[in-house]
Enzyme design. Structure first.
Site, PDB file in Angstrom:
ATOM      1  CG  ASP A  38     -22.111  17.072  65.261  1.00 60.55           C
ATOM      2  OD1 ASP A  38     -22.190  17.971  64.483  1.00 60.55           O
ATOM      3  OD2 ASP A  38     -22.730  16.104  65.678  1.00 60.55           O
ATOM      4  CG  HIS A 242      -5.748  36.128  47.228  1.00 59.32           C
ATOM      5  ND1 HIS A 242      -4.956  36.177  48.135  1.00 59.32           N
ATOM      6  CD2 HIS A 242      -5.349  35.885  45.885  1.00 59.32           C
ATOM      7  CE1 HIS A 242      -3.651  35.412  47.320  1.00 59.32           C
ATOM      8  NE2 HIS A 242      -3.886  35.465  45.919  1.00 59.32           N
ATOM      9  CG  ASP A 259      -6.521  32.224  40.151  1.00 59.24           C
ATOM     10  OD1 ASP A 259      -6.537  30.945  40.224  1.00 59.24           O
ATOM     11  OD2 ASP A 259      -5.931  33.059  40.580  1.00 59.24           O
ATOM     12  CG  ASP A 270      -2.822  28.660  40.663  1.00 61.39           C
ATOM     13  OD1 ASP A 270      -3.950  29.239  40.448  1.00 61.39           O
ATOM     14  OD2 ASP A 270      -1.821  29.134  41.141  1.00 61.39           O
ATOM     15  CG  HIS A 349       0.666  39.081  40.999  1.00 56.62           C
ATOM     16  ND1 HIS A 349       0.937  38.622  39.897  1.00 56.62           N
ATOM     17  CD2 HIS A 349      -0.682  39.640  40.538  1.00 56.62           C
ATOM     18  CE1 HIS A 349       0.175  38.340  38.949  1.00 56.62           C
ATOM     19  NE2 HIS A 349      -0.881  39.125  39.467  1.00 56.62           N
ATOM     20  CG  HIS A 353       2.948  30.650  42.807  1.00 56.96           C
ATOM     21  ND1 HIS A 353       2.373  28.977  42.942  1.00 56.96           N
ATOM     22  CD2 HIS A 353       1.794  31.128  42.357  1.00 56.96           C
ATOM     23  CE1 HIS A 353       0.962  29.084  42.450  1.00 56.96           C
ATOM     24  NE2 HIS A 353       1.070  30.584  42.110  1.00 56.96           N
ATOM     25  CG  HIS A 360       0.870  30.139  46.981  1.00 54.99           C
ATOM     26  ND1 HIS A 360       0.190  31.135  47.433  1.00 54.99           N
ATOM     27  CD2 HIS A 360       0.553  30.236  45.514  1.00 54.99           C
ATOM     28  CE1 HIS A 360      -0.412  31.934  46.648  1.00 54.99           C
ATOM     29  NE2 HIS A 360      -0.432  31.403  45.458  1.00 54.99           N
ATOM     30  CD  GLU A 383      -0.127  33.278  39.303  1.00 50.84           C
ATOM     31  OE1 GLU A 383      -0.995  33.968  39.630  1.00 50.84           O
ATOM     32  OE2 GLU A 383       0.488  32.612  40.230  1.00 50.84           O
ATOM     33  CE1 TYR A 387      -5.393  41.102  38.343  1.00 57.75           C
ATOM     34  CE2 TYR A 387      -2.960  41.779  38.571  1.00 57.75           C
ATOM     35  CZ  TYR A 387      -3.909  40.707  38.377  1.00 57.75           C
ATOM     36  OH  TYR A 387      -3.179  39.487  38.326  1.00 57.75           O
ATOM     37  NE  ARG A 405      -4.465  35.630  38.967  1.00 55.83           N
ATOM     38  CZ  ARG A 405      -5.185  36.352  39.425  1.00 55.83           C
ATOM     39  NH1 ARG A 405      -5.010  37.704  39.734  1.00 55.83           N
ATOM     40  NH2 ARG A 405      -6.179  35.843  40.238  1.00 55.83           N
ATOM     41  CD  GLU A 407      -2.417  31.181  38.134  1.00 55.65           C
ATOM     42  OE1 GLU A 407      -3.366  31.477  38.578  1.00 55.65           O
ATOM     43  OE2 GLU A 407      -1.330  30.684  38.796  1.00 55.65           O
TER      44      GLU A 407
HETATM   45  N1  GLY Z   1      -4.570  31.218  42.862  1.00 59.20           N
HETATM   46  C1  GLY Z   1      -3.741  31.815  43.592  1.00 59.20           C
HETATM   47  C2  GLY Z   1      -2.469  32.000  42.799  1.00 59.20           C
HETATM   48  O1  GLY Z   1      -2.655  32.363  41.478  1.00 59.20           O
HETATM   49  O2  GLY Z   1      -1.420  32.304  43.306  1.00 59.20           O
HETATM   50 MN    MN Z   2      -4.194  31.349  40.410  1.00 54.46          MN
HETATM   51 MN    MN Z   3      -1.049  31.129  40.961  1.00 53.99          MN
END
Ligand code: GLY
Ligand code: MN
Ligand code: MN
Length: 439
Positions: A38, A242, A259, A270, A349, A353, A360, A383, A387, A405, A407
């Protein structure tokens, strides 16, 4: 700081201006989700619903009927209930929705099956978000079928159904001055959180202990939650894009990739920073770090009105490819490496975005088959990363298991772009200086 009633009204007016004559739009709220037995997850309103009215309760349906004499903005919502409110908190109720959110008309959600078919009847077109929630799709059809069942008595069911998402999402892509103010504040809180985590970092901590520093600063800043599960990856965990387990120990000599971004009044930030757990970059870590930083800088330079969406990405690819070749992780001429996309095992990647109510965020990246042109008011992340998989035997051992990374969040301006997460150090020397000043 909140978005004003006038702005919500303007958003609805803009959407209604895009709708065909004699149509109706139906937008359901998010629903409460059970976490266990619940207990529920903290409620988060559906982004489109929030965008159009700012009313953040579950069990509600927003209806827009352009040109309707008795009111164009109708809401169905939970009724007030003193006993339930005593347990679970305040509800606006239909009267409150009219008084506080500017609805022309509001009805109890329990009456929707009786009232909504009457509002749909005679409208030629129904706009709604198709296929996202099977239950809502069925409800729409049930309301339309209720009208069809009365056709012989003269009822006229709608003949056209149109997906609403695209229209709302194009509006959401362009941020207003008030939205940018909120997003700058979200960026500032997130920046403070990253600085705090950098200052707390030391070998032997668990990744989740760094995460707790971030969450502390988010909450203290008034952002009640993270915009997405925070990623705190020490060493090779930084190569898992992720990674959210966040339960390993941070080791002397490793980097940590963090991140994390807060959500403020439904707007996301982000941000990623990668830094040495012990406060000093090794030679290899610094070489790759500076390369990612250079790629980010090249991407920033490619963001300005008139450039298209893919230009910052292409700029980052070029810099990373050149650098990986220079450092010996890639072998061959840069032209040939670019042609065969040799960077992909290291950079899998996109450079960024859209960012907004969703991390996103919505909005097309291509328009009529070509990359979208950047325009002032769009907000995006930048970003780039490198890697090096721990089992990549194609490169010297010293590079393996390094994940980096960097970002940041930017607004496209008339001249170029404004970095709204600039308050957290990015240069390797600045990071080392900040970490050297740890208590
Ligand atoms: N934190 C997700 C991305 O960087 O897209
Ligand atoms: Mn991110
Ligand atoms: Mn991002």
């Amino acid at each position: 700081m909140r978005i004003s009633k006038t702005e919500y009204a303007r958003r609805r007016r803009n959407l209604m201006g895009l709708m065909e004559a004699n149509s109706i739009a139906i937008i359901p709220s998010a629903r409460e989700q059970v976490r266990s037995r619940d207990t529920h997850f903290p409620f988060r309103q559906d982004s489109d619903f929030h965008y159009l009215c700012g009313f953040d309760e579950p069990d509600a349906v927003l209806v827009l009927i352009p040109g309707r004499k008795h009111g164009q903005f109708v809401v169905f919502c939970r009724e007030r209930d003193p006993e339930l409110e005593l347990w679970h908190g305040y509800r606006a109720g239909p009267e409150g929705v009219c008084a506080s959110y500017g609805a022309d008309d509001a009805f109890p959600i329990a009456d929707i099956d009786d009232i909504l078919p009457g509002l749909i009847e005679g409208r030629e077109r129904v706009y709604y978000s198709m296929g996202r929630r099977a239950e809502f799709d069925r409800q729409i059809m049930a309301w339309v079928n209720a009208i069809r069942a009365r056709e012989r008595s003269g009822a006229v069911p709608p003949g056209e159904f149109t997906d609403l998402d695209h229209m709302v999402h194009e509006l959401r892509l362009y941020k207003s001055a008030a939205e940018l103010r909120l997003m700058r504040r979200a960026g500032a809180i997130t920046a403070r959180a990253h600085v705090r985590a950098m200052q707390a970092c030391r070998p032997g901590l668990f990744e989740y202990q760094l995460e707790s520093e971030l969450l502390h600063e988010f909450t203290a800043g008034g952002a009640r939650s993270a915009a997405y599960p925070s990623i705190v990856g020490g060493g090779a965990n930084g190569c898992i894009l992720h990674y959210v387990d966040n339960d390993s120990r941070l080791r002397d000599g490793d980097l940590v990739l963090v991140d994390a971004g807060c959500e403020l009044e439904c707007y996301a930030s982000d941000v990623t920073r990668t830094y040495p757990v012990n406060g000093r970059f090794s030679r290899e870590q610094r070489a790759l770090y500076e390369l990612v930083l250079q790629a980010q800088s090249a991407a920033f330079d490619a963001i300005r009105p008139g450039n298209h969406w893919n230009q910052p990405h292409d700029a980052s690819v070029r810099v990373l490819t050149e650098g990986l070749a220079r450092l010996g992780l890639l072998k061959g001429s840069v032209a040939a490496l670019l042609k065969k996309e040799a960077y992909r095992p290291f950079y899998m990647h996109r450079v960024g975005h859209w960012l907004g109510l969703d991390v996103h965020d919505v909005g097309d990246y291509r328009v009529e088959g070509t990359w979208r042109l950047l325009e002032p008011g769009m907000v995006m992340t930048v970003e780039p990363g490198i890697y090096v998989a721990p089992d990549n035997t194609g490169v010297a051992k010293k590079w393996r298991g390094i994940g980096i990374r960097i970002e940041d969040n930017v607004v496209v301006t008339e001249q170029g772009c404004e970095i709204i997460t600039d308050e957290v150090p990015r240069a390797a020397d600045e990071i080392e200086a900040l970490m050297a000043a740890r208590s």
